[in-house]
Design an enzyme around this catalytic site. Structure first.
Site, PDB file in Angstrom:
ATOM      1  CG  ASN A 136      -1.718   1.235   1.404  1.00 59.06           C
ATOM      2  OD1 ASN A 136      -1.774   2.056   0.487  1.00 59.06           O
ATOM      3  ND2 ASN A 136      -2.345   1.408   2.568  1.00 59.06           N
ATOM      4  CE  LYS A 151      -0.188   3.336   4.698  1.00 55.90           C
ATOM      5  NZ  LYS A 151      -0.189   3.443   6.137  1.00 55.90           N
ATOM      6  CG  HIS A 191      -6.102   2.096   4.844  1.00 57.16           C
ATOM      7  ND1 HIS A 191      -5.699   3.062   5.735  1.00 57.16           N
ATOM      8  CD2 HIS A 191      -5.096   1.199   4.762  1.00 57.16           C
ATOM      9  CE1 HIS A 191      -4.464   2.757   6.167  1.00 57.16           C
ATOM     10  NE2 HIS A 191      -4.089   1.635   5.585  1.00 57.16           N
ATOM     11  CD  GLU A 234      -3.056   5.668   6.632  1.00 57.27           C
ATOM     12  OE1 GLU A 234      -2.940   5.703   5.400  1.00 57.27           O
ATOM     13  OE2 GLU A 234      -2.184   5.172   7.377  1.00 57.27           O
ATOM     14  CD  GLU A 252      -3.915  -2.318   7.068  1.00 54.31           C
ATOM     15  OE1 GLU A 252      -2.784  -2.543   6.651  1.00 54.31           O
ATOM     16  OE2 GLU A 252      -4.514  -1.261   6.831  1.00 54.31           O
ATOM     17  N   GLY A 302       1.891   2.187  10.910  1.00 58.29           N
ATOM     18  CA  GLY A 302       2.884   3.263  10.858  1.00 58.29           C
ATOM     19  C   GLY A 302       3.529   3.600  12.188  1.00 58.29           C
ATOM     20  CB  SER A 359       4.434  -1.830  12.281  1.00 64.56           C
ATOM     21  OG  SER A 359       4.075  -0.473  12.451  1.00 64.56           O
TER      22      SER A 359
END
Ligand code: PGA
Length: 261
Positions: free
Chosen positions: A9, A11, A95, A97, A171, A177, A216
């Site tokens: 991904n 991003k 996702h 985010e 996730e 992250g 991560s």
């Protein structure tokens, strides 16, 4: 045995020049890896480039979202049919985010999944709890609601989702992250829980659906996570931006027996 899937991904990273270099490095390193599936989910603007560079290779490509609408006056949105024009195999949906920044609900994510499967695109549907939710002991409740949004799809849509081999990505938001991945036991417990939820709707599909882990994931922890029975691959952010890290993860996904040595 479920075949493992490793998805990068990217991003909001990349440039035409950087993508070309990274993709060419990955193609060289992954060319003999045939025991797992690989994909890159890039920003929309680079899907054409991905199609040019990856057609006919063992790396598929996809988007990081999909519009909930079919077409029309939705400025800045990208529809499933448009993604199909670039031969996208996958679309990340829901996702964290997106859920955080755009307040995307489970219901809207389910509509996006519907759009994807109607176009023959494989959704990578993301679920996961926040740190606060885990600390409050409601992690499973949150993930259950996210998964049920998918389990409650109507018959035709669910069958289409099965036909395109829909993927679920667990996730945990606190792991994305942060450099602090879930422990193998934490992840396995949730992956198994997700599989049990899917089985309530369709046992056969529950056995074959790929539930991949994200948050991560690095070459250092991939062995511990990918050897767990219900973890079928990874959704990878930071480690997908360097050829060394991503190809190492792909190599291990092809052969987790090397983890035992
Ligand atoms: P990360 O991102 O690997 O950088 O934690 C994963 C993701 O957000 O999909």
């Amino acid at each position: 045995m479920r075949r493992k899937l490793v998805v990068g991904n990217w991003k909001m990273n990349g440039s035409i020049a950087k993508n070309k270099a990274l993709i060419n490095q990955l193609l060289a390193r992954l060319q003999n890896f045939d025991a797992a599936d690989f994909a890159l989910c890039l920003p929309y603007t680079y899907l054409f480039q991905a199609q040019q560079l990856l057609t006919g290779t063992n790396i598929a490509w996809g988007s990081q979202n999909i519009s909930q609408f079919e077409s029309g006056a939705y400025t800045s949105s990208i529809s499933a049919e448009m993604l199909k024009d670039f031969n996208c195999k996958y679309a990340i949906i829901g996702h964290s985010e997106r859920r955080t920044i755009s307040h995307e609900s489970n219901e809207k994510a389910a509509v996006r999944v519907t759009r994807a499967v109607n176009a023959g695109i494989t959704p990578i549907y993301c679920v996961g709890e926040t740190k606060l939710e885990r600390e409050s002991g409601i992690a499973k409740k949150i993930v259950e609601a996210q998964v049920l949004a998918i389990c409650n799809l109507d018959h035709t849509t669910f069958e289409r989702a099965k036909n395109v081999n829909m993927v679920i990505a667990y996730e945990p938001v606190w792991a994305i992250g942060t450099g602090r991945a879930a422990t193998p036991d934490e992840a396995q417990e949730m992956h198994h829980f997700i599989r049990v939820l899917i089985a309530l709707r369709d046992e056969e599909f529950a056995n074959r659906i790929r539930i991949i882990y994200g948050g991560s994931l690095t070459p250092n922890n991939v062995c511990n996570l990918l050897t767990m029975p219900d973890i079928d691959g990874g959704l990878i952010g930071r480690s997908a931006l360097t050829a060394d890290d991503f190809s190492k993860i792909c190599e291990i996904a092809c052969d987790t027996t090397q983890c035992l040595i």
